[in-house]
Design a protein around this motif. Structure first.
Motif: not given
Length: 176
Positions: A1-4, A6-8, A19-21, A66-79
């Motif tokens: 599955m393409q990341p775009d 998957l995001i949609k 689950e894939e994410l 920004g990139r999706f990975f960067t976005w979720i990484l920031n969520i994890a970091r901030n949490t």
């Protein structure tokens, strides 16, 4: 599955995309969280919180951020940072259990057989008063070396030197 794609699907609240994410990113996010909180159980909890935030806020993500990975990484970091700075986390650090203390002083398997977490305090009380005070502040009350230096009114360097000597003395007592 393409990341775009998957995001949609994630934005459409598709559980298979979630689950894939999770499969794709959970280990990376766990690593970031663990690096901050240094507690495996807490890191697992915060990882779950992170994925809930990702799920609940998926519609707020745009590629302009920004990139999706960067976005979720920031969520994890901030949490993780929020948890680290929380009052309950700091209270937990200041109320270290004797198990944590035993792990700090034990340097070989023989000592594991000779002492247990409950009995460690009797060894500490055999030390000099200055060692008892320092160990109490640093390991049982969770003070930093700088904070302990201020309380005892000695330089931080002296705290470090004294602590090394005190732990060495404690190791010798435990071996007996």
């Amino acid at each position: 599955m393409q990341p775009d794609h998957l995001i949609k699907k994630l934005k459409d609240q598709d559980s298979s995309a979630f689950e894939e994410l999770y499969e794709m990113y959970s280990q990376s996010l766990y690593g970031v969280i663990y690096t901050i909180v240094k507690d495996g159980v807490l890191a697992e909890e915060l990882l779950q919180d992170t994925f809930l935030k990702i799920w609940n806020n998926a519609n707020t993500y745009t590629s302009k951020k920004g990139r999706f990975f960067t976005w979720i990484l920031n969520i994890a970091r901030n949490t993780a940072i929020d948890a680290y700075r929380s009052k309950s986390y700091n209270n937990k650090k200041q109320n270290l259990s004797a198990d944590n203390f035993v792990d700090i002083i034990i340097s070989n398997e023989d000592l594991n057989r000779k002492t247990d977490a409950i009995g460690i305090e009797k060894f500490v009380h055999k030390l000099k008063k200055k060692c008892i005070k320092l160990i109490d502040l640093l390991y049982f009350k969770g003070y930093t070396q700088k904070e302990a230096a201020e309380v005892i009114e000695i330089p931080v360097g002296t705290v470090k030197t004294r602590l090394r000597k005190c732990l060495s003395d404690l190791r010798e007592l435990v071996k007996e």
